[in-house]
Design a protein around this motif. Sequence first.
Motif: not given
Length: 777
Positions: A318-321, A513-520, A535-542, A643-649
Amino acid sequence: MMDSAPITMDEVVDGANEQKTGETGTETAMDVDIQETTVQREVDDEIKIIPSNEETWMNLRFDTKDHGLLWYKCYAHDKGFSVRETGGVKRTSNNKPCEVVRYFGGRCNKEGWRRGSTNNPANDDHVDQQPRSRIRKEDRWDCKAVIRFQLEDSSQKYYISSWLDEHNHKMIPPSSRQFMRSNRTMNEVQKFLIDMYHKAGISIQSSFQALCLAAGGRENVGFTQMDHKNYIRTKRQKTMKFGEATMIYHHFKSEASMDPAFFYEIQVDINEEIASIFWADGRMRMDYFYFGDTISFDTTYRTNKNARPLALFVGFNNYRETCVFGAALLYDETSATFDWLFKQFLICMNGKEPGAVFTDQAASIAAGIRTALPHTYHGLCTFHITMNAKSNGLWWSPFLEELSFLMYDLETEDEFDYYWKKMLENCFNEEEEEEGKKLTSKIEAWLQNLHKVRSKWSSAWLKDHFACGMRSSQLSESCNNHLRKYLQSKLTLWEFFIQFNNLLEAKRHKELRSDYEALNTIPYLVFTNSEVLQQFVTKYTQNIFGNMQDEYSKSIKYHIRPNNSKDIDGMFAYELHKLDQQRNPIDKRIVMVDFVERKLICSCKMFEKCGWLCRHVLRAIDHLGYGGHPEILNIHTRYILKRWTYDAKSGDFTLPAVQDTAERVYCSRVKQLTGSMNLLATRTCMDDDIYKMLEEGMQALKIRAESMMPAMKFGQPSTSTEAELNPASSESEPHWAKALKVRTDPFKSRKRRKNRIEIIRERRRQTKLQERAAEGK
């Protein structure tokens, strides 16, 4: 932990004398194993034991053979010579066998002569001697120094029966005594660190330097870099004692015992030899469940001494990594092998086919996909197509520009047919006389084959398939580049699996590390007044939101106007375009809007291909939302792809519970204790009082632990036997596979494609040769 202080000669002597008189207070020196003790210290100012004084050394008694040899090695180290062990006879004076060693001794390492030595007076002329392939330096001078130990029947302890300490050579100076072979040993801590550094992929030179820094210098390590290298080589030989096939099999069994979701399958030929191997752990299977809609597959990387192709199933999280879905070591690259591999991949993933898979132009891969993955869209790597065009002589810029246009900028099949013909007319003019731009039979055949598979590489067909924005297998190429940091061609397959696990751990650590940055943190919002982006800034990954914000910045340049002729099924059509420098409309797109259901469809179909809204839709939303249709500003949830959001899993996928095996508990305890000890040492060892307190406490704990578990071996849990931890050591278990199937030509690699400059130089060289041949005629 490393020993706090080296064993001195005085400690050994004092311990021996106290045991002789019956006192029990200094057992530390006598409890040290001779094979695990490193003698590192400065030479004492005065040697207490004098060989000529028989009353001094005749009264010494030693509990074991190792204690006696340790004492003599300490003496030899002080004086400056090395020792070779002799004897160790388990027989009585009547030459009858017994259970204990009754006689043993030690000699100076320069005792006797080497076979065929030119310095031996007993040898005649050396004309008739056999030539030696390796000429070794002379290191013996027939030194007569020797010591002999004998078991005393009354006390069952060893005493010195005879001692001759006359040497006919110079003694080693203190600065060079670190190289004496009899005192070069590794303790258990050093062996543990060497194994840990080796598993981490650290070179021998770097790991040896780390040990030197920890010991305070090379002279304090207790062994040389060559000993370090020999230890790793010897351990590798012992590991491979039962063969690579058996070790791989038991490696997979061990992984499956620690991870119940671990899947592996091994292809065996009619001779029961291993041909190909496929495996995927529980984390790979979970990632595929959430992100397995599009994969990249590549087999171009060789990773081991057998040059077996490494096949990786790679995709985007979901971070396109990059995330790995599965891996395989193949014997060959035939259609039958790929058919087996893709079928095993489907079995591993519970029958879930990917939506799209991108590969190179190998016909064998295409045949395997047709058979095993019939419902999967097969896309060809656009990068490989471009490189193949250059290798076939189509290297000039006009053609490559036309080919790129066919790949990325077309929307319909009719457009493709029109521009394909136009490309042939523009790039292959029959009147063109310059060599290389004529439509030769080779180029024509390649173009015909490319046209047959046009549905696999042109955007006119790809727009109907979700591909996460992927157009090539460069995701696998990028992963291969990362593999080079961990894997080397000289690795055995056993070492390969260890380093491959290190690679996976590094990638998964990056995701954490990406999950940590997403939470902070949250992405930086450039257009703060945009209600759509908010509407997308808090849902889609960076990374995904960055793509959307980039599309929004480009949408400002577009003009929009209604297009009533495109009205279909109650949807309103709008035409968008931007102007070039001559004020001509370019990049024309049609956006269909349903205001009731808030449905938006763009002719470029970026959302259908990539999963985020394009610049054309974003421009239409802004224009219509502030122009009388405010309801359109409220984005429907269908355009927020999970699939591109923070809650993808977040989903229903669950891995089997991991059962705590003896090996798993042991590994967990080692990691926990190692981390705690290292942290404690770095924080407290600067203070003298705290250091002494910890040293005394650790010595007491060490003695107590060894007394509680006398049979425990270092590096093995006390609750498991060696056969449980290393099933290969059990000779009773049958070998299910004979060996790895040997490749006929393992080091044969693909021919490197020539670049444009090399092609031009080769053409000029051929032209000069033809001119010279013509002049000669």
